[in-house]
Design a protein around this motif. Structure first.
Motif, PDB file in Angstrom:
ATOM      1  N   LEU A   1       0.832  -1.204   0.000  1.00 37.65           N
ATOM      2  CA  LEU A   1       0.000   0.000   0.000  1.00 37.65           C
ATOM      3  C   LEU A   1       0.867   1.254   0.000  1.00 37.65           C
ATOM      4  O   LEU A   1       0.632   2.180  -0.777  1.00 37.65           O
ATOM      5  N   GLY A   2       1.887   1.264   0.848  1.00 35.13           N
ATOM      6  CA  GLY A   2       2.765   2.432   0.920  1.00 35.13           C
ATOM      7  C   GLY A   2       3.464   2.721  -0.398  1.00 35.13           C
ATOM      8  O   GLY A   2       3.608   3.876  -0.801  1.00 35.13           O
ATOM      9  N   ALA A   3       3.869   1.667  -1.099  1.00 35.78           N
ATOM     10  CA  ALA A   3       4.580   1.846  -2.364  1.00 35.78           C
ATOM     11  C   ALA A   3       3.630   2.145  -3.520  1.00 35.78           C
ATOM     12  O   ALA A   3       3.929   2.967  -4.380  1.00 35.78           O
ATOM     13  N   ALA A   4       2.493   1.479  -3.558  1.00 38.27           N
ATOM     14  CA  ALA A   4       1.602   1.558  -4.723  1.00 38.27           C
ATOM     15  C   ALA A   4       0.677   2.762  -4.704  1.00 38.27           C
ATOM     16  O   ALA A   4       0.306   3.265  -5.768  1.00 38.27           O
ATOM     17  N   ALA A   5       0.291   3.211  -3.541  1.00 42.26           N
ATOM     18  CA  ALA A   5      -0.793   4.185  -3.444  1.00 42.26           C
ATOM     19  C   ALA A   5      -0.322   5.624  -3.318  1.00 42.26           C
ATOM     20  O   ALA A   5      -1.025   6.454  -2.763  1.00 42.26           O
ATOM     21  N   ALA A   6       0.834   5.928  -3.851  1.00 41.28           N
ATOM     22  CA  ALA A   6       1.335   7.289  -3.766  1.00 41.28           C
ATOM     23  C   ALA A   6       0.327   8.254  -4.398  1.00 41.28           C
ATOM     24  O   ALA A   6       0.064   8.167  -5.591  1.00 41.28           O
ATOM     25  N   PRO A   7      -0.260   9.156  -3.611  1.00 46.48           N
ATOM     26  CA  PRO A   7      -1.283  10.061  -4.148  1.00 46.48           C
ATOM     27  C   PRO A   7      -0.781  10.888  -5.326  1.00 46.48           C
ATOM     28  O   PRO A   7      -1.522  11.156  -6.259  1.00 46.48           O
ATOM     29  N   ARG A   8       0.469  11.261  -5.306  1.00 48.54           N
ATOM     30  CA  ARG A   8       0.998  12.085  -6.396  1.00 48.54           C
ATOM     31  C   ARG A   8       0.958  11.322  -7.726  1.00 48.54           C
ATOM     32  O   ARG A   8       0.629  11.889  -8.763  1.00 48.54           O
ATOM     33  N   THR A   9       1.280  10.028  -7.689  1.00 47.74           N
ATOM     34  CA  THR A   9       1.238   9.218  -8.909  1.00 47.74           C
ATOM     35  C   THR A   9      -0.176   9.173  -9.467  1.00 47.74           C
ATOM     36  O   THR A   9      -0.389   9.361 -10.665  1.00 47.74           O
ATOM     37  N   ALA A  10      -1.143   8.921  -8.594  1.00 47.59           N
ATOM     38  CA  ALA A  10      -2.541   8.856  -9.034  1.00 47.59           C
ATOM     39  C   ALA A  10      -2.992  10.195  -9.598  1.00 47.59           C
ATOM     40  O   ALA A  10      -3.618  10.252 -10.656  1.00 47.59           O
ATOM     41  N   ASP A  11      -2.668  11.269  -8.905  1.00 41.24           N
ATOM     42  CA  ASP A  11      -3.071  12.592  -9.381  1.00 41.24           C
ATOM     43  C   ASP A  11      -2.446  12.920 -10.731  1.00 41.24           C
ATOM     44  O   ASP A  11      -3.089  13.509 -11.599  1.00 41.24           O
ATOM     45  N   GLN A  12      -1.190  12.543 -10.919  1.00 41.86           N
ATOM     46  CA  GLN A  12      -0.527  12.826 -12.195  1.00 41.86           C
ATOM     47  C   GLN A  12      -1.178  12.065 -13.342  1.00 41.86           C
ATOM     48  O   GLN A  12      -1.262  12.578 -14.457  1.00 41.86           O
ATOM     49  N   MET A  13      -1.656  10.848 -13.092  1.00 38.68           N
ATOM     50  CA  MET A  13      -2.345  10.091 -14.140  1.00 38.68           C
ATOM     51  C   MET A  13      -3.614  10.804 -14.586  1.00 38.68           C
ATOM     52  O   MET A  13      -3.950  10.825 -15.755  1.00 38.68           O
ATOM     53  N   VAL A  14      -4.305  11.363 -13.643  1.00 39.84           N
ATOM     54  CA  VAL A  14      -5.600  11.983 -13.923  1.00 39.84           C
ATOM     55  C   VAL A  14      -5.448  13.388 -14.483  1.00 39.84           C
ATOM     56  O   VAL A  14      -6.221  13.799 -15.344  1.00 39.84           O
ATOM     57  N   THR A  15      -4.464  14.118 -14.013  1.00 39.29           N
ATOM     58  CA  THR A  15      -4.412  15.551 -14.305  1.00 39.29           C
ATOM     59  C   THR A  15      -3.328  15.957 -15.301  1.00 39.29           C
ATOM     60  O   THR A  15      -3.100  17.162 -15.475  1.00 39.29           O
TER      61      THR A  15
END
Length: 195
Positions: free
Chosen positions: A127-141
């Motif tokens: 979870l700590g490695a995969a769920a980096a909020p910045r990575t998710a936000d960059q995919m979307v934005t």
């Protein structure tokens, strides 16, 4: 309910946009109704997010389970409710997560018919490695300005709220003529007066 593929699919474009008709059958996203745009965007993000999570043998369904388990052990029923899915779906997700070593199931101390699901150290690390909020936000934005990101976030919060929330009637309202806000104006899919 409006059928995005039926007669309601072609609409007058909202003010401020070129006078193009809304056409759910078009290959140009500019022509699509809002519902189809949101659905297509969600599918794109889900595909990219799943590809990212696959490095940890996770997906969009298993990640929220780990997030909820970080607050403490839960029953399968509780996890299903928290994730907004059926217990059957949760069972399949948990079986996979148990095989990967991310969760454990133990008999409930007070009810032998129930199981308690808990996150393991491996699950916490994934979870700590995969769920980096910045990575998710960059995919979307990607490609959006900071101002557009703020607008997108605010609008998605409005769209994502359950209908039953008492605040929906007192949420942000925009001045007449500004059609970039909550439902109830041109472009939201509601029937508009002929005009």
């Amino acid at each position: 309910m409006i059928d995005p593929t039926g007669a309601d699919a072609v609409r007058r474009a909202p003010e401020g946009l070129p006078g193009r008709p809304r056409d759910a059958g078009s290959t140009d996203p500019q022509d699509w109704p809002v519902g189809r745009l949101l659905s297509a965007a969600a599918r794109r993000v889900e595909r990219e997010w799943n590809a990212h999570l696959a490095a940890w043998d996770l997906n969009h369904a298993s990640l929220p389970v780990l997030v909820h388990l970080m607050r403490g052990p839960r029953s399968q029923r509780e996890l299903a409710e928290l994730c907004g899915v059926t217990e059957q779906t949760t069972s399949r997700v948990l079986e996979r997560m148990e095989r990967t070593g991310y969760v454990t199931r133990a008999t409930h101390p007070d009810d032998r018919r129930r199981h308690v699901i808990a996150v393991t150290d491996a699950g916490r690390a994934a979870l700590g490695a995969a769920a980096a909020p910045r990575t998710a936000d960059q995919m979307v934005t990607r490609g959006l300005t900071p101002e557009q990101i703020g607008q997108l976030h605010a609008l998605l919060v409005l769209v994502a709220r359950p209908e039953a929330e008492p605040d929906q009637e007192t949420g942000p309202h925009l001045e007449p003529g500004n059609h970039h806000g909550p439902a109830g104006g041109p472009g939201d899919g509601s029937p508009q007066p002929a005009g």
